[in-house]
Motif scaffolding. Structure first.
Motif, PDB file in Angstrom:
ATOM      1  N   ASN A 108       6.927  -5.252  -1.549  1.00  0.00           N
ATOM      2  CA  ASN A 108       7.545  -5.524  -2.840  1.00  0.00           C
ATOM      3  C   ASN A 108       8.720  -4.619  -3.166  1.00  0.00           C
ATOM      4  O   ASN A 108       9.316  -4.727  -4.223  1.00  0.00           O
ATOM      5  CB  ASN A 108       6.496  -5.410  -3.958  1.00  0.00           C
ATOM      6  N   SER A 109       9.041  -3.675  -2.268  1.00  0.00           N
ATOM      7  CA  SER A 109      10.206  -2.823  -2.471  1.00  0.00           C
ATOM      8  C   SER A 109      11.455  -3.563  -2.033  1.00  0.00           C
ATOM      9  O   SER A 109      11.463  -4.258  -1.031  1.00  0.00           O
ATOM     10  CB  SER A 109      10.066  -1.519  -1.678  1.00  0.00           C
ATOM     11  N   GLY A 110      12.540  -3.401  -2.781  1.00  0.00           N
ATOM     12  CA  GLY A 110      13.745  -4.173  -2.518  1.00  0.00           C
ATOM     13  C   GLY A 110      14.610  -3.582  -1.427  1.00  0.00           C
ATOM     14  O   GLY A 110      14.332  -2.535  -0.840  1.00  0.00           O
ATOM     15  N   CYS A 146      -5.872  -6.222   2.384  1.00  0.00           N
ATOM     16  CA  CYS A 146      -5.317  -5.971   3.713  1.00  0.00           C
ATOM     17  C   CYS A 146      -4.010  -5.195   3.626  1.00  0.00           C
ATOM     18  O   CYS A 146      -3.013  -5.695   3.106  1.00  0.00           O
ATOM     19  CB  CYS A 146      -5.081  -7.301   4.436  1.00  0.00           C
ATOM     20  N   ASP A 147      -4.025  -3.966   4.117  1.00  0.00           N
ATOM     21  CA  ASP A 147      -2.813  -3.139   4.230  1.00  0.00           C
ATOM     22  C   ASP A 147      -2.083  -3.022   2.899  1.00  0.00           C
ATOM     23  O   ASP A 147      -0.863  -2.998   2.848  1.00  0.00           O
ATOM     24  CB  ASP A 147      -1.885  -3.714   5.303  1.00  0.00           C
ATOM     25  N   ASP A 148      -2.850  -2.961   1.810  1.00  0.00           N
ATOM     26  CA  ASP A 148      -2.239  -2.781   0.496  1.00  0.00           C
ATOM     27  C   ASP A 148      -2.017  -1.291   0.256  1.00  0.00           C
ATOM     28  O   ASP A 148      -2.518  -0.439   0.990  1.00  0.00           O
ATOM     29  CB  ASP A 148      -3.143  -3.382  -0.584  1.00  0.00           C
ATOM     30  N   ARG A 149      -1.273  -0.969  -0.788  1.00  0.00           N
ATOM     31  CA  ARG A 149      -1.060   0.415  -1.190  1.00  0.00           C
ATOM     32  C   ARG A 149      -1.600   0.581  -2.598  1.00  0.00           C
ATOM     33  O   ARG A 149      -1.243  -0.176  -3.495  1.00  0.00           O
ATOM     34  CB  ARG A 149       0.429   0.781  -1.132  1.00  0.00           C
ATOM     35  N   ARG A 150      -2.468   1.575  -2.792  1.00  0.00           N
ATOM     36  CA  ARG A 150      -3.135   1.767  -4.077  1.00  0.00           C
ATOM     37  C   ARG A 150      -2.936   3.200  -4.564  1.00  0.00           C
ATOM     38  O   ARG A 150      -3.095   4.154  -3.791  1.00  0.00           O
ATOM     39  CB  ARG A 150      -4.637   1.490  -3.955  1.00  0.00           C
ATOM     40  N   ASP A 151      -2.592   3.357  -5.831  1.00  0.00           N
ATOM     41  CA  ASP A 151      -2.627   4.663  -6.482  1.00  0.00           C
ATOM     42  C   ASP A 151      -4.080   4.924  -6.817  1.00  0.00           C
ATOM     43  O   ASP A 151      -4.653   4.312  -7.731  1.00  0.00           O
ATOM     44  CB  ASP A 151      -1.753   4.650  -7.731  1.00  0.00           C
ATOM     45  N   ALA A 320      -0.189  -7.031   3.111  1.00  0.00           N
ATOM     46  CA  ALA A 320       0.594  -6.785   1.903  1.00  0.00           C
ATOM     47  C   ALA A 320       1.819  -5.918   2.139  1.00  0.00           C
ATOM     48  O   ALA A 320       2.890  -6.185   1.599  1.00  0.00           O
ATOM     49  CB  ALA A 320      -0.301  -6.145   0.833  1.00  0.00           C
ATOM     50  N   SER A 321       1.687  -4.863   2.939  1.00  0.00           N
ATOM     51  CA  SER A 321       2.787  -3.913   3.078  1.00  0.00           C
ATOM     52  C   SER A 321       3.535  -4.021   4.398  1.00  0.00           C
ATOM     53  O   SER A 321       4.482  -3.266   4.628  1.00  0.00           O
ATOM     54  CB  SER A 321       2.255  -2.479   2.912  1.00  0.00           C
ATOM     55  N   GLY A 412      -2.030 -20.980  -2.065  1.00  0.00           N
ATOM     56  CA  GLY A 412      -1.155 -19.826  -2.234  1.00  0.00           C
ATOM     57  C   GLY A 412       0.139 -19.935  -1.465  1.00  0.00           C
ATOM     58  O   GLY A 412       0.284 -20.738  -0.549  1.00  0.00           O
ATOM     59  N   GLY A 413       1.096 -19.080  -1.859  1.00  0.00           N
ATOM     60  CA  GLY A 413       2.408 -19.044  -1.211  1.00  0.00           C
ATOM     61  C   GLY A 413       2.409 -18.152   0.010  1.00  0.00           C
ATOM     62  O   GLY A 413       1.367 -17.694   0.484  1.00  0.00           O
ATOM     63  N   GLY A 414       3.617 -17.878   0.507  1.00  0.00           N
ATOM     64  CA  GLY A 414       3.758 -17.130   1.739  1.00  0.00           C
ATOM     65  C   GLY A 414       4.290 -15.724   1.529  1.00  0.00           C
ATOM     66  O   GLY A 414       3.966 -15.065   0.547  1.00  0.00           O
ATOM     67  N   ASN A 415       5.131 -15.287   2.444  1.00  0.00           N
ATOM     68  CA  ASN A 415       5.546 -13.893   2.494  1.00  0.00           C
ATOM     69  C   ASN A 415       6.699 -13.596   1.537  1.00  0.00           C
ATOM     70  O   ASN A 415       7.230 -14.483   0.876  1.00  0.00           O
ATOM     71  CB  ASN A 415       5.943 -13.546   3.926  1.00  0.00           C
ATOM     72  N   ASN A 416       7.089 -12.318   1.513  1.00  0.00           N
ATOM     73  CA  ASN A 416       8.179 -11.857   0.659  1.00  0.00           C
ATOM     74  C   ASN A 416       9.481 -11.655   1.449  1.00  0.00           C
ATOM     75  O   ASN A 416      10.418 -11.035   0.964  1.00  0.00           O
ATOM     76  CB  ASN A 416       7.781 -10.533  -0.017  1.00  0.00           C
ATOM     77  N   MET A 417       9.533 -12.195   2.676  1.00  0.00           N
ATOM     78  CA  MET A 417      10.703 -11.982   3.525  1.00  0.00           C
ATOM     79  C   MET A 417      11.871 -12.888   3.152  1.00  0.00           C
ATOM     80  O   MET A 417      13.013 -12.618   3.499  1.00  0.00           O
ATOM     81  CB  MET A 417      10.348 -12.221   4.998  1.00  0.00           C
TER      82      MET A 417
END
Length: 442
Positions: A108-110, A146-151, A320-321, A412-417
């Motif tokens: 999700n980072s630009g 899956c491969d998410d980033r959590r605070d 996710a990441s 659901g949708g797909g990737n953020n690429m």
């Protein structure tokens, strides 16, 4: 492999942004403090192609992207306290000479963003471990997350029974941009998880309970007082044959009636309630061949993470990441819509042509049934992939996937690429995408 040293090994010859400045600053004190270090690099490049027919476009789309992360871990030998960090220097789709501050990427980072990937401290306390900071999140063979980033703040307690786990995640908090800023609980998402990881009869067993706190009656963060139970079992059942199964059960949302996934209300105008999902997988190897077969199902809008490996490059298989540019749709994303059922039966066969070259083919059947609007349909899935290991640090990959048309679509949708959105003409046109990539890790 990542390099390990006592910091007295060969010095770094080039400064690599923030990570190198930090490491050099610490180096002066390392001799006295006996600090162990571990450095690593991950680089990924992809050239991808998406057929446009299912998106209402007579042409096709293509793009290129790259991901670059630097890892730096530090451990104090005297106390066992350690710091684990990963900085993402790049993770975007190539946009050419005109740089963008935000846009598609591997997470999700630009574009053009240098960001913290992970960064947390680990403290041993009486045989237990406490971790605080941004951490990687995975559970249930990527079925729940899956491969998410959590605070996150995490506590791990090894015992004779198994390892007990307690986690607190701050999933959302808009401290600016709202009238009351940090005092506004409407945008907050707090989550607690407790579980056990153990061995039973030679199998790996995991049990996890997740609870999202209730912060508001009409929260902008949709999960309010939601409960999740996610168990799994995995391990070898005989020589060369492995088994894995798991499920997610989600219920109890008390957000407002019009935005209540897995609650007692509606979502997108359709009735919602509790949802179930599960998978069962057999996989193994026999000489030059390896194989796998699995069933995956989501009942009443059951939850499946987009990163779950479906053996298809088009369906889920999208961590996710570290996203997959050819993942175009995801099952298990109906968030509790009643009578919304999805089923997948798929098998794969891999052939090790040489010790370095492997070819894998997969064939599957997918079914989607939306009972509230009386639409159902099935699709066939075909997938072909190749992996060539150039050396211990470098490999090349390629994939081609096809999923035949489906009137009911996928939840659901797909990737953020890329920003092509949902395949609006999927009812009449097949999905097709391909990718050629480079992977570097040391």
């Amino acid at each position: 492999m990542a390099q390990k040293s006592k910091i007295t090994s060969r010095p770094m010859t080039k400064a690599l942004g923030t990570a190198s400045i930090l490491s050099m600053a610490i180096a002066g004190a390392n001799m006295a403090n006996a600090i162990q270090t571990d450095f690593g690099v991950t680089y990924q490049a992809d050239a991808f192609y998406v057929d446009g027919d299912a998106y209402g476009n007579d042409g096709s789309g293509n793009g290129l992207a790259n991901l670059l992360r630097l890892k730096a871990d530090f451990k104090d030998e005297n106390t066992g306290v350690s710091l684990h960090t990963s900085i993402q220097l790049a993770g975007d789709t190539w946009t050419g000479d005109t740089r963008e501050d935000s846009g598609p990427g591997y997470n999700n980072s630009g574009n053009e963003s240098v960001t913290l990937d992970t960064g947390y401290v680990q403290i041993p306390v009486a045989g237990n471990l406490i971790r605080a900071g941004r951490q990687s999140a995975n559970w249930n063979n990527c079925f729940l997350v899956c491969d998410d980033r959590r605070d996150r703040i995490s506590f791990l307690a090894p015992t004779s029974v198994g390892t007990w786990v307690a986690l607190y995640d701050r999933r959302a908090d808009m401290v600016t941009g709202t009238p009351n800023g940090i005092f506004d609980s409407n945008d907050s998402g707090d989550m607690f998880s407790g579980g056990l990881i153990t061995r039973l009869g030679g199998m790996n067993v995991g049990l996890l309970y997740v609870h999202f706190f209730k912060n508001s009656e009409a929260a902008s963060y949709p999960f309010q007082n939601v409960h999740i139970f996610s168990p799994y079992i995995s391990g070898a059942i005989t020589e060369g044959v492995n088994f894995a199964t798991g499920m997610n059960y989600v219920w109890g949302n008390e957000n407002n009636d019009e935005n209540a996934p897995f609650g007692d209300g509606t979502l997108g105008g359709l009735d919602v309630g509790s949802g179930y999902s599960g998978y069962a997988r057999l996989h193994g190897d026999a000489g030059m061949l390896d194989w796998g077969i699995q069933y995956v199902g989501a009942i009443d809008g059951g939850l499946i993470d987009p990163g779950f490996d479906t053996y298809s490059s088009l369906l889920n298989s999208n961590p996710a990441s570290t996203q997959n540019p050819t993942s175009l749709v995801s099952m298990g994303r109906a968030f509790g819509i009643e009578e919304y059922d999805e089923h997948l039966v798929i098998g794969k066969l891999g052939f090790n042509v040489t010790p370095k070259l492997k070819l894998t083919g997969a064939v599957g059947w997918f079914s989607s049934d939306i009972g509230q609007v009386d639409i159902d349909d099935t699709s066939m899935i075909y997938d072909l992939s190749a992996n060539y290991q150039i050396n211990d640090a470098v490999s090349t990959v390629a994939s081609l996937g096809i999923m035949t048309e489906n009137e009911a679509g996928v939840s659901g949708g797909g990737n953020n690429m890329h920003t092509i959105g949902a395949p609006g003409d999927f009812a009449d046109e097949d999905l097709m995408a391909a990718n050629v990539g480079l992977r570097v890790k040391f």
